[in-house]
Motif scaffolding. Structure first.
Motif, PDB file in Angstrom:
ATOM      1  N   LEU A  60       5.118   3.195  -6.910  1.00  0.00           N
ATOM      2  CA  LEU A  60       5.754   1.922  -7.253  1.00  0.00           C
ATOM      3  C   LEU A  60       4.693   0.825  -7.226  1.00  0.00           C
ATOM      4  O   LEU A  60       4.133   0.513  -6.173  1.00  0.00           O
ATOM      5  N   VAL A  61       4.399   0.243  -8.376  1.00  0.00           N
ATOM      6  CA  VAL A  61       3.374  -0.789  -8.455  1.00  0.00           C
ATOM      7  C   VAL A  61       3.916  -2.075  -7.850  1.00  0.00           C
ATOM      8  O   VAL A  61       4.970  -2.567  -8.247  1.00  0.00           O
ATOM      9  N   ALA A  62       3.195  -2.621  -6.880  1.00  0.00           N
ATOM     10  CA  ALA A  62       3.675  -3.808  -6.164  1.00  0.00           C
ATOM     11  C   ALA A  62       2.494  -4.665  -5.745  1.00  0.00           C
ATOM     12  O   ALA A  62       1.340  -4.225  -5.747  1.00  0.00           O
ATOM     13  N   ALA A  63       2.791  -5.915  -5.383  1.00  0.00           N
ATOM     14  CA  ALA A  63       1.759  -6.844  -4.907  1.00  0.00           C
ATOM     15  C   ALA A  63       2.404  -7.809  -3.927  1.00  0.00           C
ATOM     16  O   ALA A  63       3.566  -8.192  -4.088  1.00  0.00           O
ATOM     17  N   PRO A  64       1.663  -8.227  -2.902  1.00  0.00           N
ATOM     18  CA  PRO A  64       2.218  -9.200  -1.952  1.00  0.00           C
ATOM     19  C   PRO A  64       2.283 -10.585  -2.570  1.00  0.00           C
ATOM     20  O   PRO A  64       1.358 -11.018  -3.256  1.00  0.00           O
ATOM     21  N   VAL A  65       3.370 -11.290  -2.328  1.00  0.00           N
ATOM     22  CA  VAL A  65       3.554 -12.628  -2.892  1.00  0.00           C
ATOM     23  C   VAL A  65       2.619 -13.633  -2.227  1.00  0.00           C
ATOM     24  O   VAL A  65       2.296 -14.668  -2.815  1.00  0.00           O
ATOM     25  N   SER A  66       2.133 -13.328  -1.035  1.00  0.00           N
ATOM     26  CA  SER A  66       1.251 -14.261  -0.335  1.00  0.00           C
ATOM     27  C   SER A  66       0.020 -14.616  -1.170  1.00  0.00           C
ATOM     28  O   SER A  66      -0.508 -15.723  -1.062  1.00  0.00           O
ATOM     29  N   ALA A 120       0.832  -1.210   0.000  1.00  0.00           N
ATOM     30  CA  ALA A 120       0.000   0.000   0.000  1.00  0.00           C
ATOM     31  C   ALA A 120       0.865   1.256   0.000  1.00  0.00           C
ATOM     32  O   ALA A 120       0.591   2.219  -0.738  1.00  0.00           O
ATOM     33  N   ALA A 121       1.937   1.248   0.786  1.00  0.00           N
ATOM     34  CA  ALA A 121       2.836   2.398   0.830  1.00  0.00           C
ATOM     35  C   ALA A 121       3.545   2.582  -0.505  1.00  0.00           C
ATOM     36  O   ALA A 121       3.677   3.709  -1.002  1.00  0.00           O
ATOM     37  N   ALA A 122       3.990   1.484  -1.099  1.00  0.00           N
ATOM     38  CA  ALA A 122       4.691   1.564  -2.382  1.00  0.00           C
ATOM     39  C   ALA A 122       3.786   2.150  -3.454  1.00  0.00           C
ATOM     40  O   ALA A 122       4.207   3.011  -4.249  1.00  0.00           O
ATOM     41  N   VAL A 162      11.289   5.665   5.155  1.00  0.00           N
ATOM     42  CA  VAL A 162      10.673   6.441   6.234  1.00  0.00           C
ATOM     43  C   VAL A 162       9.468   5.692   6.788  1.00  0.00           C
ATOM     44  O   VAL A 162       9.295   5.558   8.013  1.00  0.00           O
ATOM     45  N   LEU A 163       8.621   5.183   5.907  1.00  0.00           N
ATOM     46  CA  LEU A 163       7.421   4.481   6.336  1.00  0.00           C
ATOM     47  C   LEU A 163       7.770   3.179   7.072  1.00  0.00           C
ATOM     48  O   LEU A 163       7.122   2.814   8.061  1.00  0.00           O
ATOM     49  N   MET A 164       8.769   2.491   6.567  1.00  0.00           N
ATOM     50  CA  MET A 164       9.169   1.241   7.202  1.00  0.00           C
ATOM     51  C   MET A 164       9.707   1.498   8.608  1.00  0.00           C
ATOM     52  O   MET A 164       9.425   0.747   9.543  1.00  0.00           O
ATOM     53  N   SER A 165      10.462   2.569   8.751  1.00  0.00           N
ATOM     54  CA  SER A 165      11.034   2.889  10.060  1.00  0.00           C
ATOM     55  C   SER A 165       9.939   3.177  11.068  1.00  0.00           C
ATOM     56  O   SER A 165      10.034   2.816  12.239  1.00  0.00           O
ATOM     57  N   GLY A 166       8.853   3.808  10.586  1.00  0.00           N
ATOM     58  CA  GLY A 166       7.813   4.206  11.521  1.00  0.00           C
ATOM     59  C   GLY A 166       6.785   3.143  11.814  1.00  0.00           C
ATOM     60  O   GLY A 166       6.130   3.181  12.860  1.00  0.00           O
ATOM     61  N   HIS A 167       6.622   2.165  10.920  1.00  0.00           N
ATOM     62  CA  HIS A 167       5.502   1.245  11.074  1.00  0.00           C
ATOM     63  C   HIS A 167       5.880  -0.246  11.043  1.00  0.00           C
ATOM     64  O   HIS A 167       5.202  -1.056  11.654  1.00  0.00           O
TER      65      HIS A 167
END
Length: 453
Positions: A407-413, A400-402, A445-450
């Protein structure tokens, strides 16, 4: 509109806000947007940032821009409801994916020239109902191209032109499944978007694990499958290439049991750090059905693809195509044949390989610098990278952040039948190299905070 200046990708944030406003109906079709200078002044950002956001939404079809009349919400940009989290199986197929190309780089002038050539030179009878397997000129050009570039063993009468790989697979499976159901092995992880199509075409998908050498052929043999669908040149989503030993074992599995291998050659044109790997079909043309399209090389919206099959199966697929819808639009087929014959297709691919390599390198370098905990895999080819995340990181929130940062992304799960460590598949084709660093900094930044422990 609120802009968070502590997070990279300001243009991506502006685009995301406007995209959301269109989707929810706050901006209705035909609405005129502020001039780029005015919006930039209101947001206290540079005009170039707003121009970039507008250009992104024009490329995506949300906005239209004409000299002298400004920028408006596209007439077809009607609001749509986002599917609830628990209804992902029924989510629409539309929209950009991690494997999507940059449609802003579609060779419009060269394609228009090909269309003009067809309309100026094609006899009237060329526009009549024709062979449902495709116009002879295109099948001949495709046979030559696939032999030259993919080391395929193919004759024109073995080629069936289809509306993309999806329709090609559907037709082949309908033929193979007659009169009952077909036990079809699929890669795990693999393309979750294909599963509904496969089931509707008469197949019962059976997941078979993929490791660092590609499809596990021993597990395939134990699955009791009648056929298998594989992406051997660049496995989706891991990017793994099927090893020589596995290729040989897979061909032996097919021959020993009189089975069929369906080869999805979805992004074979894009190789960066190694020589192209020849297709499986060239090893066993009597056992392998090769599917491909121009969806990654040109544009998905053209809906032009092909199937290369053994003679008897090709004839059955051609007959099934005729019974379904009488074939593909002929003008576009003649245009692609002209594009191939005159070298325009090869020239476009050379340009795109150079551009995508620059974009891939920029993203990989930014990830190594700002997110060193993330392991990047599958970068030698294609339009996406496979990101293995540390334990405890939330792949869904990262995706969601990407996306908010462009940046278009999708979870591998979503692509796995079984569980596994957190991972994300991210597409770099639509991320300009100049934006890679700020996008990854924003993620950091988002990863550091969440997300980080």
């Amino acid at each position: 509109m609120t802009i968070n200046r502590g997070i990279g990708g300001i243009a991506g944030q502006i685009a995301a806000e406007l995209r959301h406003a269109v989707r929810t109906g706050r901006l209705t079709p035909g609405t005129r947007l502020p001039a780029t200078r005015d919006l930039a002044a209101d947001l206290r950002v540079s005009r170039g940032v707003v121009v970039e956001a507008y250009e992104q939404l024009v490329a995506e079809g949300f906005l239209v821009s004409r000299v002298g009349s400004g920028t408006h919400v596209a007439p077809a940009a009607a609001p749509r409801a986002e599917p609830p989290p628990g209804d992902r199986e029924h989510a629409p197929y539309y929209g950009h994916r991690p494997t999507s190309p940059d449609l802003g780089l579609f060779p419009r002038e060269r394609w228009l020239a090909a269309l003009r050539h067809v309309l100026a030179t094609a006899p009237g009878d060329a526009l009549d109902y024709g062979d449902p397997g495709g116009v002879p000129e295109l099948r001949e050009e495709l046979a030559g191209y696939l032999s030259r570039v993919r080391a395929a063993d193919v004759r024109p009468d073995h080629v069936v032109v289809t509306g993309g790989v999806a329709q090609g697979l559907s037709l082949v499976l309908r033929v193979l499944a007659e009169p009952g159901r077909l036990r079809l092995a699929v890669e795990d992880p693999g393309s979750d978007r294909q599963l509904p199509l496969l089931r509707r075409a008469g197949a019962d998908p059976v997941p078979v694990p993929v490791d660092e050498e590609g499809l596990d052929v021993a597990a395939l043999a134990a699955s009791r499958a009648d056929a298998v669908l594989v992406t051997p040149a660049h496995q989706f989503p891991t990017g793994v290439v099927l090893s020589p030993a596995r290729r040989a074992a897979l061909m032996a599995w097919a021959r020993d049991g009189d089975r069929i291998v369906l080869e999805d050659d979805y992004d074979a044109e894009f190789r960066f750090d190694r020589e192209p790997v020849g297709c499986l079909q060239g090893l066993a043309p009597d056992r392998v059905v090769l599917s491909g399209s121009v969806s990654k090389s040109l544009a998905p919206g053209l809906r032009l693809g092909w199937v290369v099959a053994p003679a008897r199966l090709a004839a059955a697929v051609r007959r099934a195509r005729g019974e379904l819808d009488l074939g593909s639009p002929v003008i576009e087929q003649y245009a692609l044949a002209h594009f191939l014959r005159t070298g325009g297709y090869d020239k476009h691919l050379r340009r795109m390989r150079r551009e995508y390599r620059v974009r891939r390198d920029a993203l990989v370098e930014a990830l190594a610098r700002d997110l060193p905990e993330v392991r990047v895999r599958g970068i030698e080819a294609g339009l996406h990278v496979y990101l293995e995340l540390p334990e405890g990181w939330d792949a869904e929130r990262l995706v969601a952040a990407a996306r908010e940062l462009g940046l278009v992304a999708a979870p591998v799960s979503r692509t796995r039948g079984a569980g596994g460590p957190p991972a994300v598949v991210a597409g770099f084709a639509r991320l300009p190299a100049r934006r890679a660093a700020e996008t990854v900094r924003g993620l950091n930044v988002l990863m550091s905070g969440h997300f980080r422990k």
